[in-house]
Scaffold this active site. Structure first.
Site, mmCIF file in Angstrom:
data_model
loop_
_atom_site.group_PDB
_atom_site.id
_atom_site.type_symbol
_atom_site.label_atom_id
_atom_site.label_comp_id
_atom_site.label_asym_id
_atom_site.label_seq_id
_atom_site.Cartn_x
_atom_site.Cartn_y
_atom_site.Cartn_z
ATOM 1 N N PRO A 183 10.311 52.796 119.495
ATOM 2 C CA PRO A 183 9.404 51.869 119.306
ATOM 3 C C PRO A 183 7.998 52.509 118.490
ATOM 4 C CG PRO A 183 9.741 51.636 121.747
ATOM 5 C CD PRO A 183 10.535 52.736 121.039
ATOM 6 N N ARG A 216 27.059 49.649 105.096
ATOM 7 C CA ARG A 216 27.462 48.718 103.875
ATOM 8 C C ARG A 216 27.026 49.018 102.620
ATOM 9 N NH1 ARG A 216 24.375 44.972 102.839
ATOM 10 N NH2 ARG A 216 26.057 43.171 102.792
ATOM 11 N N GLU A 241 11.467 55.599 129.816
ATOM 12 C CA GLU A 241 10.334 55.680 128.915
ATOM 13 C C GLU A 241 10.184 56.604 127.575
ATOM 14 O OE1 GLU A 241 7.511 53.661 129.387
ATOM 15 O OE2 GLU A 241 8.853 52.826 130.597
ATOM 16 N N ASP A 244 22.189 40.311 97.652
ATOM 17 C CA ASP A 244 21.493 40.019 98.970
ATOM 18 C C ASP A 244 19.937 40.083 98.747
ATOM 19 O OD1 ASP A 244 23.671 40.057 100.180
ATOM 20 O OD2 ASP A 244 23.409 41.745 101.570
HETATM 21 C C1 9D3 Z 1 8.414 48.919 129.256
HETATM 22 C C2 9D3 Z 1 8.639 50.278 128.518
HETATM 23 N N1 9D3 Z 1 7.646 50.587 127.586
HETATM 24 C C3 9D3 Z 1 6.291 50.749 128.249
HETATM 25 C C4 9D3 Z 1 5.264 49.935 127.228
HETATM 26 C C5 9D3 Z 1 7.724 51.500 126.459
HETATM 27 C C6 9D3 Z 1 9.062 51.408 125.943
HETATM 28 C C7 9D3 Z 1 9.853 52.337 126.080
HETATM 29 C C8 9D3 Z 1 11.242 52.222 125.829
HETATM 30 C C9 9D3 Z 1 9.550 50.199 125.101
HETATM 31 C C10 9D3 Z 1 10.957 50.350 124.874
HETATM 32 C C11 9D3 Z 1 11.655 51.270 125.014
HETATM 33 C C12 9D3 Z 1 13.139 51.222 124.632
HETATM 34 N N2 9D3 Z 1 13.151 50.909 123.233
HETATM 35 C C13 9D3 Z 1 13.878 51.756 122.053
HETATM 36 O O1 9D3 Z 1 14.386 52.808 122.569
HETATM 37 C C14 9D3 Z 1 13.735 51.348 120.744
HETATM 38 C C15 9D3 Z 1 13.174 50.167 120.380
HETATM 39 C C16 9D3 Z 1 12.420 48.950 120.593
HETATM 40 O O2 9D3 Z 1 12.147 48.872 121.462
HETATM 41 N N3 9D3 Z 1 11.964 48.184 119.319
HETATM 42 C C17 9D3 Z 1 12.235 48.329 118.344
HETATM 43 N N4 9D3 Z 1 12.866 49.507 117.640
HETATM 44 C C18 9D3 Z 1 13.364 50.407 118.806
HETATM 45 S S1 9D3 Z 1 14.243 51.764 118.147
HETATM 46 C C19 9D3 Z 1 14.342 52.237 119.879
#
Ligand code: 9D3
Length: 257
Positions: free
Chosen positions: A89, A154, A116, A169
């Site tokens: 994220p 793709r 996490e 696209d």
């Molecule tokens: C409740 C978890 N969080 C605390 C604020 C943080 C968190 C950790 C791990 C939120 C999501 C994740 C898992 N997400 C991914 O590994 C992830 C992801 C995403 O959640 N949103 C958009 N792209 C991606 S790429 C990997």
């Protein structure tokens, strides 16, 4: 092109990639996907891959050692260098420009986090770039990896059939949204087909489609519409679309901001 998936659920990602365009790209030899599970490279009876975070707080953090051993196994399998992407994220948002850039690479390793996240020292030492697929919360990086693989696969030369051709696209062509599409029957309880599409006038059809693309982009994704970069003809089409829209009672809020 080769993908290496580092994940506690590598078969999940491979399964997602087994169908459609990606699956066919695999069958055509344009693409191979290799899965690596840190659990298989973890020590001890419990094969731990995570531990509690220093400083306290909820959740678990993926351990350095199982990931180092996994990367070593991956490099042992093929020593060719891989561009290492951590899906998280905190990454830069994935865009079609980034997809194009990645599609030109011979080998990409996708590190999928769970819990996490991953110990920061492993990320510092091993990761070339961090990518997010958007501002929403997933449970892990696996679905994000599947999205990235689909978008990149793709673009491999020979992956698409004519009907799927990428140039038409949204984002791939001119950055506008697609126009509406219709097929038989011409008249239906849900409505009729716009007359121009039945006219046989190819220039008028092209103009109408272009106008719909411009208008829909203005209404739905004004962030994609750089009006200054539009041709004079496009600006005129969009102005006429707006006039029709207002005349039909459309909210003036649309793209006036
Ligand atoms: C409740 C978890 N969080 C605390 C604020 C943080 C968190 C950790 C791990 C939120 C999501 C994740 C898992 N997400 C991914 O590994 C992830 C992801 C995403 O959640 N949103 C958009 N792209 C991606 S790429 C990997």
């Amino acid at each position: 092109m080769r993908f290496d998936i580092i994940s506690l659920f590598p078969e999940f990602v491979a399964q997602l990639a087994a169908h459609g365009v990606v699956g066919r790209a695999g069958e055509r030899g344009l693409l191979s996907i290799h899965g690596w599970n840190p659990r298989d490279h973890a020590e001890g009876n419990y094969r731990r891959v995570d531990d509690r975070p220093f400083g306290g707080g909820p959740g678990m953090v993926m351990l350095i050692e199982p990931l180092c051993a996994t990367l070593a196994a991956m490099r042992d399998d093929d020593p060719a260098s891989a561009h290492v992407v951590y899906l998280s994220p905190q990454g830069r948002p994935l865009t079609q420009a980034k997809v194009r850039e990645l599609a030109a690479r011979p080998r990409i390793a996708l590190l999928c986090g769970r819990y996490e996240g991953v110990d920061e020292r492993l990320l510092q030492a091993e990761v070339d770039e961090e990518i997010s697929i958007g501002d929403y919360v997933l449970s892990g990086g696996e679905l994000a990896a599947a999205v990235l693989i689909d978008a990149v696969a793709r673009l491999q030369e020979g992956a698409l059939n004519d009907a799927e051709s990428a140039v038409q696209d949204s984002f791939e062509g001119d950055g506008l949204l697609d126009c509406p599409h219709y097929t038989r029957p011409v008249t239906h309880a849900l409505g009729t087909v716009p007359e121009v599409l039945l006219s046989g006038n190819h220039a008028a059809i092209a103009r109408w489609r272009r106008q719909q693309s411009l208008g829909r982009t203005w209404l739905r994704r004004p962030d994609l519409l750089d009006e200054a970069a539009l041709s004079k003809a496009d600006r005129a089409l969009l102005e006429a679309f707006r006039a029709d829209w207002r005349h039909a009672g459309g909210a003036s809020a649309g793209g006036d901001a």
